[in-house]
Design a protein around this motif. Structure first.
Motif, short mmCIF file in Angstrom:
data_model
loop_
_atom_site.label_atom_id
_atom_site.label_comp_id
_atom_site.label_asym_id
_atom_site.label_seq_id
_atom_site.Cartn_x
_atom_site.Cartn_y
_atom_site.Cartn_z
N ILE A 177 0.86 -1.19 0.00
CA ILE A 177 0.00 0.00 0.00
C ILE A 177 0.89 1.23 0.00
CG2 ILE A 177 -1.74 1.31 1.29
CD1 ILE A 177 -2.75 -1.38 2.38
N GLN A 178 0.56 2.22 -0.83
CA GLN A 178 1.37 3.42 -0.92
C GLN A 178 0.48 4.65 -1.11
OE1 GLN A 178 3.85 3.25 -4.46
NE2 GLN A 178 2.10 3.25 -5.84
N PRO A 196 3.44 -4.48 3.84
CA PRO A 196 4.42 -3.46 3.49
C PRO A 196 3.75 -2.20 2.96
CG PRO A 196 5.03 -5.58 2.55
CD PRO A 196 3.62 -5.72 3.06
N HIS A 197 4.31 -1.05 3.32
CA HIS A 197 3.79 0.24 2.86
C HIS A 197 4.91 1.05 2.21
CE1 HIS A 197 0.33 -0.81 5.30
NE2 HIS A 197 -0.29 0.28 4.92
N PHE A 216 11.02 8.21 7.19
CA PHE A 216 10.10 7.39 6.40
C PHE A 216 10.23 5.91 6.79
CE2 PHE A 216 10.43 10.72 2.81
CZ PHE A 216 9.27 11.35 3.23
N ALA A 217 11.45 5.48 6.99
CA ALA A 217 11.71 4.06 7.27
C ALA A 217 11.09 3.60 8.59
CB ALA A 217 13.21 3.79 7.28
N ALA A 218 10.69 4.55 9.43
CA ALA A 218 10.05 4.18 10.70
C ALA A 218 8.68 3.54 10.47
CB ALA A 218 9.91 5.42 11.59
N TYR A 219 8.07 3.85 9.31
CA TYR A 219 6.75 3.26 9.04
C TYR A 219 6.60 2.74 7.62
CZ TYR A 219 5.89 7.94 7.06
OH TYR A 219 5.97 9.11 6.34
N ALA A 220 7.57 3.01 6.77
CA ALA A 220 7.47 2.60 5.37
C ALA A 220 8.56 1.59 5.01
CB ALA A 220 7.54 3.81 4.45
#
Length: 282
Positions: A177-178, A196-197, A216-220
């Protein structure tokens, strides 16, 4: 002496069995371990061949053996999820007006194919559920939450569709999902922590810093940028932050080649065939 010589010859032969694959093949082809696999994402389906975000485009992408189909998800006036890119129906149908002003019944009366070619006259705007039910298990789904600020609760609705079908489990590695709306990505990640987002990044992120990538890497799991500012340095920095990188949108072979050389993990393209010209691809 002969026995020692025989042992030495056998040792050389055995070593060659393990070292030959490390050399390039004749004709300059890359060695097996040098070949690069790039994920082939059909942008709005195989939208270079059929009208975007229609079942015809998704079917063409499946036929062309894309790894994923990319879907733009919005919501109708009566809260139904549908696949369409623009926030109005003007460009890709014979209607006019904002997507959110139509009920599902009204929007499915529109012709979403004739603008592309008379061959596709009468093609409908599909529902998100229809797409999921048709293609799950057959091809990966890259789901874009389109303009989610216009549709409060869209993250929950998408999550519910996936959870009702048990598609939110950790072993399901064919859903991503993006969104360009990074707040929406965070909301969706909270609802679907095992899926995965990705954060989409337009040209305003061309000067993205390492600190921002870490945020970003904290949630993506993905940083998916406009292809125009992708180079090897960006790819390396995204990887160092712990994310993969899928670049959009490829409409020319040379642009696909450039992204391949930069080392991206995936290419989002209107023409899936462009990605198959690389060494090591299907």
């Amino acid at each position: 002496m002969k026995r020692i010589l025989s042992i030495m010859v056998m040792s050389v032969l055995l070593m060659s069995l393990f070292t030959i694959p490390a050399f390039a093949a004749e004709g300059g082809e890359p060695a097996v371990q040098e070949q690069q696999q790039v994920v082939n994402v059909a942008h709005r389906g195989a939208s270079g061949h059929a009208p975007e975000n229609t079942m015809a485009a998704f079917e063409k992408a499946l036929e062309m053996k894309a790894d994923y189909i990319e879907i733009d998800v919005q919501m109708t006036k009566d809260g139904e999820l549908i696949a369409i890119h623009d926030t109005t129906v003007d460009r890709t149908t014979d209607g006019t007006g904002f997507v959110g002003d139509f009920t599902l019944e009204e929007i499915q009366q529109l012709d979403a194919g004739s603008w592309f070619s008379e061959e596709f006259a009468g093609e409908q705007i599909p529902t998100f559920e229809e797409i999921v039910d048709t293609y799950r298990g057959k091809v990966g789904l890259l789901i874009e939450l389109k303009s989610p600020g216009l549709y409060p609760g869209i993250e929950e609705k998408v999550a519910n569709v996936l959870m009702e079908r048990n598609m939110h489990r950790p072993d399901n590695n064919k859903i991503i999902i993006q969104s360009f709306n990074h707040d929406s990505v965070q909301t969706s990640k909270q609802l679907l922590p095992n899926i995965p987002h990705g954060v989409l990044a337009g040209m305003s992120w061309a000067d993205v810093t390492d600190e921002q990538l870490q945020e970003f890497a904290a949630y993506a799991d993905y940083f998916n940028p406009n292809r125009n500012f992708v180079d090897k340095n960006l790819v390396e920095r995204v990887h160092q932050a712990g994310m993969d990188i899928y670049a959009y949108t490829v409409r020319e072979q040379e642009h696909a080649d450039q992204l391949f050389e930069a080392g991206v993990d995936g290419i989002i393209t209107d023409f899936p065939e462009y990605v198959y010209d690389f060494p090591g691809q299907k």
